[in-house]
Design a protein around this motif. Structure first.
Motif, PDB file in Angstrom:
ATOM      1  N   THR A  10       0.833  -1.209   0.000  1.00  0.00           N
ATOM      2  CA  THR A  10       0.000   0.000   0.000  1.00  0.00           C
ATOM      3  C   THR A  10       0.866   1.257   0.000  1.00  0.00           C
ATOM      4  OG1 THR A  10      -1.743  -1.148   1.182  1.00  0.00           O
ATOM      5  CG2 THR A  10      -1.800   1.254   1.245  1.00  0.00           C
ATOM      6  N   ARG A  14       1.221   3.960  -2.989  1.00  0.00           N
ATOM      7  CA  ARG A  14       0.950   5.371  -2.738  1.00  0.00           C
ATOM      8  C   ARG A  14       2.106   6.247  -3.224  1.00  0.00           C
ATOM      9  NH1 ARG A  14       0.419   6.590   3.348  1.00  0.00           N
ATOM     10  NH2 ARG A  14       2.669   6.843   3.156  1.00  0.00           N
ATOM     11  N   VAL A  15       3.314   5.825  -2.895  1.00  0.00           N
ATOM     12  CA  VAL A  15       4.493   6.608  -3.291  1.00  0.00           C
ATOM     13  C   VAL A  15       4.634   6.617  -4.813  1.00  0.00           C
ATOM     14  CG1 VAL A  15       7.011   6.705  -3.195  1.00  0.00           C
ATOM     15  CG2 VAL A  15       5.682   6.236  -1.114  1.00  0.00           C
ATOM     16  N   PHE A  17       2.316   6.162  -7.033  1.00  0.00           N
ATOM     17  CA  PHE A  17       1.243   6.973  -7.609  1.00  0.00           C
ATOM     18  C   PHE A  17       1.576   8.464  -7.506  1.00  0.00           C
ATOM     19  CE2 PHE A  17      -2.944   9.125  -6.848  1.00  0.00           C
ATOM     20  CZ  PHE A  17      -3.360   9.096  -8.167  1.00  0.00           C
ATOM     21  N   HIS A  18       2.063   8.824  -6.362  1.00  0.00           N
ATOM     22  CA  HIS A  18       2.403  10.230  -6.133  1.00  0.00           C
ATOM     23  C   HIS A  18       3.509  10.693  -7.081  1.00  0.00           C
ATOM     24  CE1 HIS A  18       2.485  13.521  -2.908  1.00  0.00           C
ATOM     25  NE2 HIS A  18       3.102  13.968  -3.983  1.00  0.00           N
ATOM     26  N   PHE A1020      -2.443   1.522  -7.239  1.00  0.00           N
ATOM     27  CA  PHE A1020      -2.896   2.273  -6.073  1.00  0.00           C
ATOM     28  C   PHE A1020      -4.364   1.952  -5.748  1.00  0.00           C
ATOM     29  CE2 PHE A1020      -5.019   6.292  -4.719  1.00  0.00           C
ATOM     30  CZ  PHE A1020      -4.467   6.384  -3.448  1.00  0.00           C
ATOM     31  N   LEU A1024      -5.845   0.045  -2.576  1.00  0.00           N
ATOM     32  CA  LEU A1024      -6.852   0.737  -1.775  1.00  0.00           C
ATOM     33  C   LEU A1024      -8.009  -0.207  -1.462  1.00  0.00           C
ATOM     34  CD1 LEU A1024      -7.103   3.725  -0.803  1.00  0.00           C
ATOM     35  CD2 LEU A1024      -8.637   4.093  -2.734  1.00  0.00           C
ATOM     36  N   GLY A1027      -6.646  -3.240   0.743  1.00  0.00           N
ATOM     37  CA  GLY A1027      -6.376  -2.822   2.126  1.00  0.00           C
ATOM     38  C   GLY A1027      -7.635  -2.509   2.903  1.00  0.00           C
TER      39      GLY A1027
END
Lengths: 1044, 152
Positions: A10, A14-15, A17-18, A1020, A1024, A1027
């Motif tokens: 996760t 997230r990283v 995607f960012h 991501f 999401l 999770g």
């Protein structure tokens, strides 16, 4: 799945995607910026967008495809050659304005002490598009030493040290940003640290004070109190430090330390000359040399030594006090009382909401001073107590020699068949040294009651021709005399009357009024008017003259009125009538209550206003304009409406390659061209007309047009010999010359070129420049600059020749003929009325048609006229940023209706710098379709904004535009076909367009980032969901139970 | 109010710092576009996006449901604003450095522009960092499982 693993994944998702989201944004915007400027980036990266393939299917022999050749063998040889011509131009253009006590020439071996930081930091070129690399320039020190002088080395060493230049050097003047005009220079106390050193002036000899001024693109010079020159607000006046140094030099001269003081003016801008006769400075000699180029210092040395007898003549009026020049009353750009730009349009620093009025009409420079002087002498025109000697220090055309000349046997023959006047005059050297003389032929037309009633203005004298002698032996020598011949067209006797009612219902044309016309051979403009006054003034009136004229140098003609001969173009036969009424505030339909009272010789005191008082304080005498609703309507971008006109043919069967049409036997309107144009695709046409960013683009088979390099500058080429190497067909690249990574020599400012008054020399100079271009791979030259020196404070005067249109036109024509003989097509710029630099983008310039045609368009007329009609035959123009009234130059239509239909221009018109609208709103008013319909064929930029090609939207339903586009393409292709861009091309060659490597890389990066962003986004979302599976499931369960 | 701030993690304060910087950016950038002589390269769109980023953060922080998204949304709008600003002003660099990238060219640069760009950069970096950090001390499960910027 293990919760720890889920948590780690996760975080990773997230990283990722960012990071990819940020990259996506950067690549998206970065890609848009890069593609909007792709035509600049490709050459910058030395990449290429096409390749050439020789199919071998023709019978061309090696070398037969070199249509423009050089007899030089290397860049070094070319530079040596151009260096010689630059030196020759400097030697011929340097003007001696004062020479008391015979300080010049100096004896061989004399010691010269140079003063002012500018002596070691000479202005070689102005800023902006003529900015040049100064490596390799010859310093003044080296120049005079080569002529046999000694130099005060200690003083030179101090001035030329990096620390001195850093501390006391001139600031940057007139660049687009941070406008400032710092004169700076060192205090006398620094120059003469008496307790520390004798570096100063104890070496004796002659003190040479170098007075330098510089400017650049995008800004005019400060002329009034409050201006930013770090001095007193008037940049062309001496600064306090300069006055102080000169005063102290005079004191040393009084003590016998110096034998004389020479002021060497290193400025393309005519300085305010009140200092010259100021006894406090004790100036013996003044030499104007403009910006003298790489090797010009040798010429300065030779003039100092008398090896060259100065024969240059100044090309502007040198005012004693600038404030007496009425032009300055309407020199600043002024805000309308309210903005006129359409609501929501940001004009940035552009001038759409600003204006300037050429209120002085035809009376700029000597046309004002000499005409008012004549009327003062004749007590006419409410001239008042005009004090010529307190107004003018040196008149237009002035210049001295180390010898003297006498004129005799002045005669004028008229050839009625050709409508030509041939003036002859014999010049005899009456002095002790050899030298050259310039003879200037001036015309005076009668100022009639009709003129006064209809607003037609006529100057007391106007230059109509000139010639320069060869070097004449000193008196008594075998070749001490020469008879010069100057031929002028009868057209020059006509004036433009914008009120004349033509038989065909149009208004305005060239007419010749009945009356007495005077021709005079003179040394300068003031000499000319005095010659004429010597003939026409009464005894009482003559008493008011400041010097006697020479009546023998005057011929008078009584001519009948002629309203037909000059009402049609002598080049094209087309009728001439008003084309610029909307630029004249008095004739513009939407003027409301506004009007202009132009300067008129019928009432000098009533019409002349000034910009400042003697203290330099602005008087705000400018013409005030109140914006009207019609102005707001007319300043908007013209709309284009669909029509039902059928489109031209596209993609027809290939018959010719471009190179097949390069022969002179195939004229512009030949059927072969129409067949060839039918071969073009719509995409070819759009591509060709959308990007002219210092180039014209390549078109692939069947057109087979190579990319061209069309670059700055107005004084000569400035790019390296290997600029854009992969697309460069110049000889330096072709021969892999060891000096290909260097830049050409710096050419002198155009004012110095014109100051030679020598068309034969200038033509050779132009050929040298053409040869330089051939080696540097220039196919087109963005030059020369032929706007006028409306005022000395115009920021770009170094690119322009003179205040006079005939001198500008004739000199530029000679130069262009030379340049173009090497297959380099010239873009004459900036057409038209681009005499101001401040807020030039969209600036509204108001002018009457007589002034526009007789003064500011006249130089373009001379240079654009075909060679067979006595013109320069220049192919192209660059249009100005500004507006004529409210219409942008590019859309006004004069490129077609005047430049082509009247002057016979053969080539195409490029805009001034075009910014994509999204990138800069400053050029918001430049629209592709409006420009092309107006005959302005190409942008100096790209009609591509945010990746969208503006012209492509007119693929259907705009037949009129499509035909205009075809004609624009025709002009560009015709011009290129006759240029050195065809060198190395023959029928068997094919142009294959390719994607530049950097674009491929960009595309790959974009795809990579897009994919990464997509994948990481999906990753991501998956994480999401994974999770939060329990939460989502319980949410759905709740949702289900509720429904149940 | 005490509860409001008491529940916030460090990430919230980083994002809040970014918002303060954005406010400063907004002020200087607006000055640049009006009295600062930079209208030519000023983008109203960038200004609007900047305002949206600030308002979004402030507005979303108020509600418990949206609070965890506040820094993310702020960072998105702020970054978009920055990109639009860059797209609008890149020609300025071309003109400033027309004569080369020199110390003098930097000196001549519009100070409003320079300052606003520095502030822009700082606020963007801060917002990006903040968006990656925990916003609320104790994760609270909300819709779609987004909990105090602590992705489950």
């Amino acid at each position: 799945m293990n919760q720890t693993v889920i948590k780690i994944l996760t975080v990773v998702s997230r990283v990722l995607f960012h990071v990819t989201a940020v990259l996506f944004g950067i690549v998206l915007v970065g890609g848009m910026i890069l593609m909007d400027n792709s035509e600049s980036i490709t050459p910058f990266l030395n990449d290429r967008s096409y390749i050439i393939v020789d199919m071998g299917d023709d019978d061309f022999e090696e070398g037969d495809d070199q249509y423009f050749t050089s007899d030089k063998s290397s860049v070094a040889e070319v530079k040596e050659y151009t260096g010689e011509l630059i030196k020759e131009i400097a030697a011929g253009g340097v003007a001696l304005l004062k020479n008391d006590n015979n300080v010049l020439p100096m004896a061989e071996g004399e010691t010269i002490s140079f003063f002012s930081v500018s002596s070691a930091d000479v202005v070689y070129a102005g800023g902006g598009s003529s900015g040049a690399n100064t490596s390799g320039v010859v310093s003044l020190r080296d120049g005079v030493k080569a002529a046999g002088f000694n130099v005060n080395e200690e003083l030179w060493s101090w001035y030329s040290s990096a620390s001195t230049i850093e501390k006391y050097g001139r600031g940057e003047a007139g660049n687009n940003f941070g406008l400032s005009f710092p004169v700076n220079d060192a205090n006398w106390s620094e120059i003469v640290p008496s307790a520390k050193s004798d570096r100063n002036a104890t070496k004796g000899g002659v003190a040479v004070f170098v007075l330098a001024r510089n400017g650049g693109e995008g800004a005019d010079l400060a002329y009034a109190a409050g201006g930013q020159d770090y001095s007193n607000g008037n940049y062309l006046e001496l600064s306090a430090k300069e006055k102080d140094v000169l005063t102290n030099l005079n004191a040393l001269k009084s003590q016998g330390v110096f034998s004389g003081i020479v002021v060497l003016i290193n400025s393309a801008y005519a300085l305010q000359c009140d200092f010259v006769e100021n006894a406090a400075y004790g100036i013996d000699s003044v030499l104007w040399a403009g910006n003298w180029g790489t090797t010009g210092s040798y010429a300065i040395g030779d003039v100092f030594a008398g090896k060259v007898n100065p024969s240059g003549r100044i090309t502007d009026t040198f005012w004693k006090y600038s404030y007496q020049n009425p032009v300055l009353a309407n020199f600043d750009v002024i805000d309308y009382d309210q903005p006129i730009a359409p609501a929501g349009v940001s004009v940035g620093t552009g001038g759409t909401n600003k204006y300037v009025v050429y209120q002085e009409g035809i009376y700029n420079g000597y046309r004002y001073t000499e005409t008012r002087y004549e009327d003062y002498v004749l007590n006419e025109g409410n001239a008042g107590n005009f004090n010529y000697s307190e107004t003018v220090s040196y008149p237009f055309g002035a210049g001295m020699s180390y010898t003297t000349f006498a004129y005799s046997d002045f005669n004028v023959d008229y050839n009625a068949r050709l409508d030509e006047y041939t003036a002859t005059v014999t010049v005899t050297n009456t002095g002790d040294v050899a030298g050259k003389e310039v003879v200037q032929l001036y015309l005076q037309k009668p100022y009639t009651d009709y003129d006064e009633q209809h607003g037609v203005e006529k100057a007391a004298v106007e230059l109509v021709g000139f010639a320069k002698t060869d070097t004449l032996d000193a008196k008594g020598g075998a070749n001490a005399s020469q008879t010069l011949e100057i031929v002028i067209d009868g057209e020059q006797f006509a004036s433009y009357d914008s009120t004349y009612e033509n038989a065909d219902g149009t208004t305005g044309t060239y007419t010749r009024e009945e009356g007495t016309y005077y021709l005079t051979a003179a040394k300068d403009a003031h000499d000319a008017v005095n010659n004429i006054l010597q003939v026409k003034a009464t005894g009482e009136q003559k008493a008011r003259m400041d010097q006697a004229g020479n009546a023998d140098m005057v011929k008078a003609y009584e001519l009948a009125a002629d309203y037909k001969t000059y009402a049609v173009s002598s080049v094209t036969g087309n009728a001439i009538y008003n084309k610029f009424s909307n630029a004249d505030l008095n004739l513009y339909g939407g003027k409301g209550g506004n009007s202009v009272e132009y300067v008129s010789r019928s009432d000098w005191n009533g019409t002349v206003v000034y910009g400042t008082n003697a203290n330099g304080e602005k008087l705000n005498n400018y013409v005030k304009i109140t914006a009207t609703q019609q102005m707001k309507n007319d300043v908007a971008i013209p709309t284009i409406k669909p029509d039902n006109i059928a489109y031209p043919l596209y993609d027809e069967a290939p018959m010719y390659s471009l190179v097949d049409l390069r022969l002179d036997e195939i004229p512009y309107d030949d059927e072969m061209w129409e067949i060839f144009l039918d071969q073009l695709s719509w995409e070819d046409t759009v591509s060709l007309l959308s990007a002219g960013q210092r180039k014209t683009v390549a078109l692939s088979d069947p057109v087979n047009k190579p990319e061209t390099i069309d670059h700055n500058g107005a004084n000569g080429p400035i790019q390296k010999y290997n600029y854009n190497e992969k697309n460069n067909n110049g000889l330096a690249v072709k021969n892999n010359d060891p000096d290909k990574n260097t830049t050409p020599n710096i050419y002198p400012c155009n004012g110095l070129v014109a100051a030679t008054f020598d068309t034969e020399l200038v033509n050779r100079f132009g050929k040298a420049m053409g040869e330089d271009c051939l080696w540097a791979g220039y196919n087109g030259l963005y030059g020369t600059g032929i706007n006028l020196h409306r005022s000395s404070y115009g920021g770009r005067a170094f690119e322009y020749y003179s205040e006079d249109p005939v001198l500008t036109g004739e000199i530029a024509a000679a130069e262009v003929r030379g340049i173009q003989s090497y297959g380099v097509y010239c873009y004459m710029k900036h057409c038209v009325l681009n005499e101001l630099e401040n807020n030039r983008e969209g600036l509204c310039v108001w002018v009457n048609e007589q002034t526009l045609r007789e003064i500011y368009l006249r130089a373009f007329e001379i240079v654009l006229k075909p060679v067979e009609n006595g013109g320069g035959g220049a192919y192209n123009v660059m249009t100005g940023f500004n507006r004529l009234g409210l219409e942008w130059n590019g859309e006004q239509g004069f490129c077609n209706t005047v430049l082509r239909d009247e002057f016979g221009m053969r080539g195409f018109a490029v805009t001034d710098w075009f910014d994509p609208e999204n990138a800069s709103p400053r050029t918001w008013y430049m629209k592709s379709y409006a420009a092309i319909l107006g005959g302005n064929d190409l942008p100096d930029g790209q009609y591509i904004d945010g990746g969208t090609n503006d012209l492509d939207q007119f693929r259907t339903g705009y037949g009129e535009l499509a035909w205009a586009m075809r004609e624009s393409a025709h002009r560009i292709l015709y011009t290129v076909a006759h240029s050195n861009a065809m060198n190395g091309y023959h029928s068997g060659m094919r142009v294959v367009t390719i994607t530049p490597n950097w674009v491929k890389t960009l595309n790959a990066v974009t795809v990579g980032v897009d994919v990464a962003f997509g994948v990481s986004a999906a990753f991501f979302v998956v994480m999401l969901v994974v999770g939060n599976f329990d939460t989502i499931r319980s949410g759905f369960s709740s949702f289900g139970s509720k429904n149940n | 109010m005490k509860d409001f701030f008491g529940s916030k993690a460090v990430g919230f304060y980083v994002s809040a710092a970014s918002v303060v910087l954005s406010l400063a950016t907004l002020l200087v950038y607006a000055l640049y576009g009006t009295v600062g002589g930079g209208a030519q390269y000023f983008s109203p769109t960038a200004l609007v996006l900047l305002i949206v980023s600030i308002l979004a953060f402030c507005g979303m922080c108020i509600f418990r449901v949206t609070a965890p998204w506040a820094s993310f949304v702020q960072a998105v709008f702020l970054f978009a604003s920055f990109l639009v600003c860059l797209y609008s002003c890149y020609m300025y660099f071309s003109e400033v450095f027309y004569g080369g990238i020199t110390e003098r060219a930097f000196e001549l640069m519009n100070k409003y522009f320079l300052f606003s760009l520095i502030l822009y950069l700082l606020s963007v970096i801060t917002s990006q960092v903040g968006a990656q950090m925990r916003q609320i001390k104790k994760p609270e499960t909300t819709i779609l499982g987004y909990a105090g910027n602590e992705w489950k």
